[in-house]
Motif scaffolding. Structure first.
Motif, short mmCIF file in Angstrom:
data_model
loop_
_atom_site.label_atom_id
_atom_site.label_comp_id
_atom_site.label_asym_id
_atom_site.label_seq_id
_atom_site.Cartn_x
_atom_site.Cartn_y
_atom_site.Cartn_z
N TRP A 124 0.83 -1.20 0.00
CA TRP A 124 0.00 0.00 0.00
C TRP A 124 0.87 1.26 0.00
CZ3 TRP A 124 1.66 2.02 4.59
CH2 TRP A 124 2.11 1.10 5.55
N ALA A 125 2.14 1.12 0.42
CA ALA A 125 3.01 2.28 0.54
C ALA A 125 4.14 2.28 -0.47
CB ALA A 125 3.59 2.34 1.96
N TRP A 126 4.61 1.11 -0.82
CA TRP A 126 5.91 1.00 -1.48
C TRP A 126 5.88 -0.08 -2.54
CZ3 TRP A 126 10.62 3.00 -2.07
CH2 TRP A 126 11.72 2.19 -2.24
N ARG A 127 6.21 0.27 -3.78
CA ARG A 127 6.26 -0.69 -4.89
C ARG A 127 4.95 -1.48 -5.03
NH1 ARG A 127 10.99 -4.18 -3.41
NH2 ARG A 127 10.31 -5.42 -5.18
N ARG A 128 3.89 -0.74 -5.27
CA ARG A 128 2.56 -1.36 -5.37
C ARG A 128 2.46 -2.34 -6.55
NH1 ARG A 128 -2.65 2.33 -4.23
NH2 ARG A 128 -1.43 2.60 -2.33
N GLU A 129 3.36 -2.18 -7.52
CA GLU A 129 3.33 -3.07 -8.67
C GLU A 129 3.57 -4.53 -8.29
OE1 GLU A 129 7.60 -1.58 -8.26
OE2 GLU A 129 5.58 -0.69 -8.15
N ARG A 130 4.10 -4.77 -7.06
CA ARG A 130 4.34 -6.14 -6.59
C ARG A 130 3.06 -6.95 -6.47
NH1 ARG A 130 7.56 -5.14 -1.14
NH2 ARG A 130 6.23 -3.30 -1.15
N VAL A 131 1.93 -6.27 -6.24
CA VAL A 131 0.66 -6.98 -6.01
C VAL A 131 0.35 -7.94 -7.15
CG1 VAL A 131 -1.85 -6.68 -5.78
CG2 VAL A 131 -0.30 -5.18 -4.52
N ARG A 303 11.20 8.49 -2.14
CA ARG A 303 10.10 9.44 -2.26
C ARG A 303 9.31 9.20 -3.56
NH1 ARG A 303 7.29 11.57 1.56
NH2 ARG A 303 5.59 11.22 0.17
N ARG A 304 10.03 8.85 -4.63
CA ARG A 304 9.36 8.62 -5.93
C ARG A 304 8.52 7.34 -5.91
NH1 ARG A 304 14.35 9.80 -8.22
NH2 ARG A 304 14.63 7.63 -8.84
N LYS A 305 8.92 6.39 -5.08
CA LYS A 305 8.25 5.09 -5.06
C LYS A 305 7.06 5.04 -4.09
CE LYS A 305 10.76 2.41 -7.82
NZ LYS A 305 10.18 1.58 -8.89
N ILE A 306 7.02 5.94 -3.12
CA ILE A 306 5.98 5.90 -2.09
C ILE A 306 4.64 6.34 -2.69
CG2 ILE A 306 5.20 7.04 0.03
CD1 ILE A 306 8.06 6.92 1.05
N LYS A 307 3.60 5.57 -2.40
CA LYS A 307 2.29 5.79 -3.02
C LYS A 307 1.24 6.35 -2.06
CE LYS A 307 3.55 4.02 -6.98
NZ LYS A 307 3.80 4.94 -8.11
N VAL A 308 1.63 6.69 -0.84
CA VAL A 308 0.67 7.20 0.13
C VAL A 308 1.11 8.59 0.59
CG1 VAL A 308 -0.24 5.02 1.00
CG2 VAL A 308 1.90 5.90 1.92
N PRO A 309 0.15 9.43 1.00
CA PRO A 309 0.53 10.79 1.42
C PRO A 309 1.23 10.86 2.77
CG PRO A 309 -1.84 10.45 1.64
CD PRO A 309 -1.29 9.23 0.97
N TYR A 310 1.25 9.74 3.52
CA TYR A 310 1.88 9.71 4.84
C TYR A 310 2.87 8.55 4.90
CZ TYR A 310 -2.91 11.46 5.15
OH TYR A 310 -4.11 12.08 4.87
N VAL A 311 3.86 8.65 5.78
CA VAL A 311 4.77 7.52 5.97
C VAL A 311 4.51 6.81 7.29
CG1 VAL A 311 6.57 8.59 4.57
CG2 VAL A 311 6.64 8.87 7.04
N GLY A 312 3.93 7.52 8.26
CA GLY A 312 3.68 6.92 9.58
C GLY A 312 2.47 6.02 9.56
N LEU A 313 2.61 4.80 10.10
CA LEU A 313 1.49 3.85 10.11
C LEU A 313 0.23 4.41 10.76
CD1 LEU A 313 2.95 0.28 10.75
CD2 LEU A 313 1.23 0.91 9.05
N PRO A 314 0.33 5.12 11.91
CA PRO A 314 -0.90 5.67 12.50
C PRO A 314 -1.65 6.60 11.54
CG PRO A 314 0.89 5.75 14.09
CD PRO A 314 1.50 5.38 12.77
N ASN A 315 -0.91 7.43 10.80
CA ASN A 315 -1.55 8.34 9.85
C ASN A 315 -2.14 7.57 8.68
OD1 ASN A 315 -0.92 10.60 11.37
ND2 ASN A 315 1.02 10.94 10.33
N VAL A 316 -1.42 6.56 8.19
CA VAL A 316 -1.92 5.73 7.08
C VAL A 316 -3.22 5.04 7.49
CG1 VAL A 316 -1.45 3.68 5.68
CG2 VAL A 316 0.37 5.35 6.07
N LEU A 317 -3.23 4.46 8.69
CA LEU A 317 -4.39 3.69 9.15
C LEU A 317 -5.59 4.60 9.45
CD1 LEU A 317 -2.46 1.18 11.40
CD2 LEU A 317 -3.81 0.57 9.40
N LEU A 318 -5.32 5.80 9.95
CA LEU A 318 -6.42 6.73 10.25
C LEU A 318 -6.83 7.54 9.03
CD1 LEU A 318 -5.33 8.02 13.80
CD2 LEU A 318 -7.16 6.39 13.27
N GLY A 319 -6.00 7.53 7.98
CA GLY A 319 -6.34 8.24 6.75
C GLY A 319 -6.24 9.74 6.86
#
Length: 385
Positions: A124-131, A303-319
């Motif tokens: 969800w955060a890094w190299r989403r093409e792996r899915v 930075r180029r590979k990250i696909k989410v606006p946040y890096v911290g898990l709490p922020n990712v999970l809370l959106g």
């Protein structure tokens, strides 16, 4: 007479060994005659796995160390594939360690063996093409976070949210007074936890920055106290060497061996390096400031590979940006100190954050081992039938 159900598992490091042991116990409760084979550490050995290779040989961290050990790791992977192809277990479960386990799973699946991967990589955060590749390597992914299964399902794969084991381990209600009593810290002084990372390389980058921020915080609150949980003997040695320098020798800092949850629970706010530790802080219901600093070249690539606006898990999970993230050029002692003290001075905002973290804890608190065991047995018994 039918042969007993045989489940192959592979855990590459200590965290996977713990997950694997809990999974094995849950499977045995449902199917007492089951046999386990593969690669496991001391906890999985205690549950009865026949470990074909030493887990320690896979527990390698750091790029240089991986390169040095690559021939040995490659031999183990080839040997494991060969052994399990000959044995033909009813299902193979790779536990975390995706770089190793997904390659094994792909070979076994091609040989007609059912495969499950337990703990999704951070797609969800890094190299989403792996899915797209992972859904062809395994029959199902068991996910620790609720935002992960839809990514696999959209790619035509099967995935299930089983909850996060840390949410089961930590209490839903955090007792700050009890934690302070255990650490002999007064109730009426500001207490801040510093968590610069679990690796020596992270200590080298982050600890001086965190200590400089702590010195600035002491200017406003001379009575403040700091606690720092250390994951390993190597990180303790590095931190102690830093604290022996004249700049930091007067810092009122208590070092702990492990006990990160105790340090977080006792604290008014936590300064934490980005990573899985941020989830532990959230599950201890504490406000935090997330920081990280790496080489400029690595940061530009990441930075180029990250696909989410946040890096911290709490922020990712809370959106949302629930807690500050001060990264790279924003990771200065002045900004870190100001963000930490802002939490200390804002009890209403802290109370709202604690409620959000409690709701998150309840979402992640599933019977993880039982859900994972049911999924694994579904595949194993389907194969056996």
């Amino acid at each position: 007479m039918n042969k007993p159900l045989t489940i192959a598992l592979c855990a590459g490091e200590a965290s996977g060994d713990l997950l694997g042991a809990h999974l094995m116990a849950a499977i045995k409760a449902r199917c007492p005659q089951v046999r386990f084979v593969g690669i496991g550490g001391p906890r999985m050995l205690a549950e009865g796995i026949n470990s074909l290779y030493e887990q320690e040989k896979l527990a390698v961290r750091g790029f240089a160390e991986v390169i040095k050990r690559l021939p040995e790791i490659w031999r183990i992977r080839q040997g494991l594939v060969r052994d399990l192809t000959a044995l033909r277990p009813d299902v193979f479960v790779g536990i975390d360690a995706p770089d190793f386990n997904l390659g094994v799973a792909a070979k076994l699946k091609a040989a007609g063996i059912r495969t499950v991967h337990y703990v999704s990589p951070s797609v969800w955060a890094w190299r989403r093409e792996r899915v797209a590749k992972i859904v062809h390597q395994v029959d199902e992914v068991l996910c620790l976070f609720p935002m992960e299964p839809p990514l696999y399902e959209a790619a035509g794969g099967r995935a299930q949210f089983v909850g996060h084991p840390l949410a089961q381990t930590l209490p839903v209600v955090a007792d700050k007074a009890a934690a302070r009593a255990r650490l002999k810290l007064a109730d009426d002084v500001p207490v801040f936890a510093l968590m610069p990372g679990s690796r020596v390389s992270e200590i080298d980058y982050m600890a001086p920055l965190f200590f400089q921020a702590a010195l600035l915080m002491l200017r406003d609150y001379p009575q403040a106290r700091f606690v720092l949980p250390l994951a390993t003997a190597a990180t303790r040695t590095r931190v102690q060497a830093l604290l022996a320098t004249p700049l930091y020798e007067q810092l009122p800092l208590q070092l702990l061996s492990g006990k990160a949850d105790l340090a977080c629970t006792a604290a008014d706010a936590v300064l934490v390096a980005s990573g899985t530790a941020t989830l532990e802080v959230a599950l201890c219901k504490r406000p935090m400031v997330i920081s990280y600093k790496i080489s400029p070249l690595t940061y530009a690539y990441v930075r180029r590979k990250i696909k989410v606006p946040y890096v911290g898990l709490p922020n990712v999970l809370l959106g949302r940006m629930a807690v500050p993230e001060l990264l790279q050029h924003d990771a200065t002692p002045e900004k870190l100190a100001a963000a930490m003290l802002a939490w200390y001075r804002a009890p209403a905002e802290v109370a709202a954050l604690e409620q959000a973290f409690t709701d998150l804890h309840l979402l992640l608190k599933q019977d993880t081992a039982a859900l994972a065991a049911d999924a694994v047995l579904r595949h194993a018994q389907g194969a056996a039938a």
